[in-house]
Motif scaffolding. Structure first.
Motif, short mmCIF file in Angstrom:
data_model
loop_
_atom_site.label_atom_id
_atom_site.label_comp_id
_atom_site.label_asym_id
_atom_site.label_seq_id
_atom_site.Cartn_x
_atom_site.Cartn_y
_atom_site.Cartn_z
N CYS A 1 8.52 -2.18 34.33
CA CYS A 1 8.19 -3.55 34.70
C CYS A 1 8.95 -4.54 33.81
O CYS A 1 9.41 -4.20 32.73
CB CYS A 1 6.69 -3.79 34.57
SG CYS A 1 5.72 -2.84 35.76
N CYS B 1 7.75 -5.35 38.92
CA CYS B 1 8.29 -4.09 38.42
C CYS B 1 9.50 -3.68 39.26
O CYS B 1 9.66 -4.09 40.40
CB CYS B 1 7.23 -2.99 38.48
SG CYS B 1 5.78 -3.35 37.47
N ASP C 1 9.52 1.96 29.57
CA ASP C 1 8.25 2.68 29.47
C ASP C 1 7.44 2.61 30.77
O ASP C 1 6.88 3.61 31.20
CB ASP C 1 7.40 2.11 28.33
CG ASP C 1 8.05 2.29 26.98
OD1 ASP C 1 8.92 3.17 26.85
OD2 ASP C 1 7.70 1.55 26.05
N ASP C 2 7.38 1.42 31.36
CA ASP C 2 6.58 1.27 32.57
C ASP C 2 7.39 0.80 33.78
O ASP C 2 6.87 0.71 34.88
CB ASP C 2 5.41 0.32 32.32
CG ASP C 2 5.85 -1.08 31.93
OD1 ASP C 2 7.06 -1.32 31.80
OD2 ASP C 2 4.97 -1.93 31.75
#
Length: 120
Positions: free
Chosen positions: A90, A115, A87-88
């Motif tokens: 990270c 990340c 999703d991110d």
């Protein structure tokens, strides 16, 4: 005479000529609606549970993180539960508190989140 189990449990009554009374038809309709609602609910929740199994890939598995990320991470974090979230982009690890276990961003000793490099 064959015993009608739903009739015995839910109080469905019928006349001697085999025709159900109004009370019996009403109870049968309630039972049928309840059965449909239960079947629908089970189908929907089974579909939701299946989605979590689809998130795969070796990069997203728990504990499968590169050695350079381990070297960057603060030593007070549980690296064995770390994973890369798509999703991110990270890395996150599981913090086991006294009440619940929560996903927390994996951070460097300076407090910066770690990340993965973004593709151009």
């Amino acid at each position: 005479m064959k015993a009608n189990i739903p009739a015995l449990i839910f109080g469905l009554t019928s006349r001697s000529d085999g025709i159900q009374t109004m009370e019996g038809r009403f109870m049968r309709a309630i039972i049928e609606k309840r059965a449909v609602m239960i079947a629908t609910t089970l189908s929907l929740t089974a579909g939701c549970a299946m989605q979590s199994a689809e998130t795969g890939g070796t990069a997203n598995q728990i504990g499968n993180i590169p050695a350079n990320v381990v070297a960057l991470a603060d030593p007070n974090q549980d690296i064995s539960t770390a994973r890369l979230l798509p999703d991110d982009g990270c890395f996150w690890y599981e913090h086991r508190g006294p009440v619940e276990t929560t996903l927390v961003p994996l951070r460097s000793p300076e407090g910066n989140p770690i990340c993965a490099a973004r593709e151009a």
